[in-house]
Design an enzyme around this catalytic site. Sequence first.
Site, PDB file in Angstrom:
ATOM      1  N   LYS A  82     -71.760 -61.134  15.010  1.00  0.00           N
ATOM      2  CA  LYS A  82     -71.178 -60.709  16.279  1.00  0.00           C
ATOM      3  C   LYS A  82     -71.127 -59.186  16.308  1.00  0.00           C
ATOM      4  O   LYS A  82     -70.803 -58.553  15.304  1.00  0.00           O
ATOM      5  CB  LYS A  82     -69.781 -61.304  16.424  1.00  0.00           C
ATOM      6  CG  LYS A  82     -69.118 -61.055  17.780  1.00  0.00           C
ATOM      7  CD  LYS A  82     -67.776 -61.783  17.831  1.00  0.00           C
ATOM      8  CE  LYS A  82     -67.059 -61.581  19.152  1.00  0.00           C
ATOM      9  NZ  LYS A  82     -65.772 -62.316  19.196  1.00  0.00           N
ATOM     10  N   SER A 183     -64.841 -65.219  22.853  1.00  0.00           N
ATOM     11  CA  SER A 183     -65.767 -64.133  23.125  1.00  0.00           C
ATOM     12  C   SER A 183     -67.010 -64.137  22.231  1.00  0.00           C
ATOM     13  O   SER A 183     -67.886 -63.286  22.368  1.00  0.00           O
ATOM     14  CB  SER A 183     -65.046 -62.797  22.949  1.00  0.00           C
ATOM     15  OG  SER A 183     -64.576 -62.662  21.606  1.00  0.00           O
ATOM     16  N   SER A 207     -61.607 -67.383  19.840  1.00  0.00           N
ATOM     17  CA  SER A 207     -62.916 -66.852  20.232  1.00  0.00           C
ATOM     18  C   SER A 207     -64.082 -67.345  19.401  1.00  0.00           C
ATOM     19  O   SER A 207     -65.237 -67.086  19.738  1.00  0.00           O
ATOM     20  CB  SER A 207     -62.895 -65.317  20.185  1.00  0.00           C
ATOM     21  OG  SER A 207     -62.097 -64.808  21.225  1.00  0.00           O
TER      22      SER A 207
END
Length: 522
Positions: A82, A183, A207
Amino acid sequence: MNKILFSPIKEVSKKINTGEINPSDILNSSLKLIDSVKSLNAYISLTSKLDENKEFGNNQQNEKLKNKDISNDLYGIPIAIKDNFCTQDHLTTCGSLMLANFIPGYDATVCSRLKKSGAILIGKTNLDQFAMGCGTVDSFFGPTKNIWGCELMEHYFCEKREISKEKKNSSSNEDDWHIAGGSSGGSAVAVASGTCYAALGSDSGGSTRNPAAYCGLIGLKPTYGLVSRHGLIPLVNSMDVPGILTRHVDDALIVLNAIAGPDSADSTTLKREYQPISLPENIDVSGLRIGIPKEYQLKNLSNEVNECWQNVARILEEAGAKIISVSLPHTEFSIVCYSVLNKCEVASNMARYDGIEFGYRANETFSTEELFAKTRSTGFNDVVKSRILAGNYFLLSENYENYFVKAMKVRRLIAEDFNALWNMEIDLLLTPTTLSDAPMYRDFIKADNQTQCSMQDYFTQPANMAGLPAINIPVSISKKGLPLSLQLMAANLEERKLLTVAKWIEESVQFPKLTLRDMSLC
């Protein structure tokens, strides 16, 4: 080489160790597949190219094998990161204009440990700006599309049955696709589409588990402090946890064993040495006490998710587990509490972005104050700015006691609710992960960011408040052909128990995995 991209890590590792497969060929296939599915927008940048990974060439690979220099299952395995984890000499953007050109001089601890294990860090994945969102729709680099239900599904099929996909008419709107969740949606889609075997996300309120639920993946949030946060650009320091997304429970365990453990660079990590976890070959769930929190039985929970929840509880009970209705009385206050604490920590963490030390700098020379103001007003999107403003309001001297201090007291009550259950010898909690299957993008964006987070994080956020380990497990397919998932939560440092039961559920429900239909893609 094509099917191997969707195989479990241990299976791939065995083929590498025997010389049947060369890691450079796996990397080549992964990079080609990334290019084939680039319309999903899972990646912001790539950190691996064939000419940058010569250590995985035939001669050196064979030499390593000859000398038995490979000590774990991650050697040569592509893993995505990420884009809020620092990667040395590679862009780390947080999905924002503010850090669109930021290149760190060091690796996050989790990245350096993966590299030490021999994994290939293949690319940086998309996210909501600074991880503030639950859909991966607010990135400076555009939204990420879910592979499930989109037109690229024509290139995929399920092992158990064909996914039924309604043909879209010619007047189909460009917003007719399903969100990936957030996210960590870019990481989830990277794994679901087969471009990597695992991906790291961050989990502050769900997330990792939220996109795992929408994309049909295992999504593991470890105990707070078990995995180092050093190099993870912070959102909410007191809740952020590096998360793991994979297609199989065993794969998540392999990654966890590689990255967990104390870190002198992170004072919040647990100081005791990490003992690698192994799972039993024959899992017996009889005698386990599984709690079903009554506060999670919401009116707006979809019938399909509720039915899925009841079915898994039933098969656990049939296998000898005891299903017990339990109460977490302060759950209803968790989202409000999180909203206050999140914004307070965001306001503090975002203060460093002033256009002076690093990051985006506005073209302003009139005064330092004007430079700060223009840099921050341009470099942050509306979501980030609204959280900064709210956080600063909560932290004002006249508001501090009424907002921040009260929220911290409520957080303690939420943690004590969980502790009371563990003291009652409840082994695990079984809950939904999300209210429904993945929403359509056009429907999702009708509500503002805060409203969506309040709805989407209801089931996942309490685990972050208490620092508990939790995992998402895909269970079945909805009538729309999308994944339906459930969540398990356990007491602190009970990852072994959590993963053991997760694997039992995984083997019992046999969720259909995506594999390539059109082998020419690779």
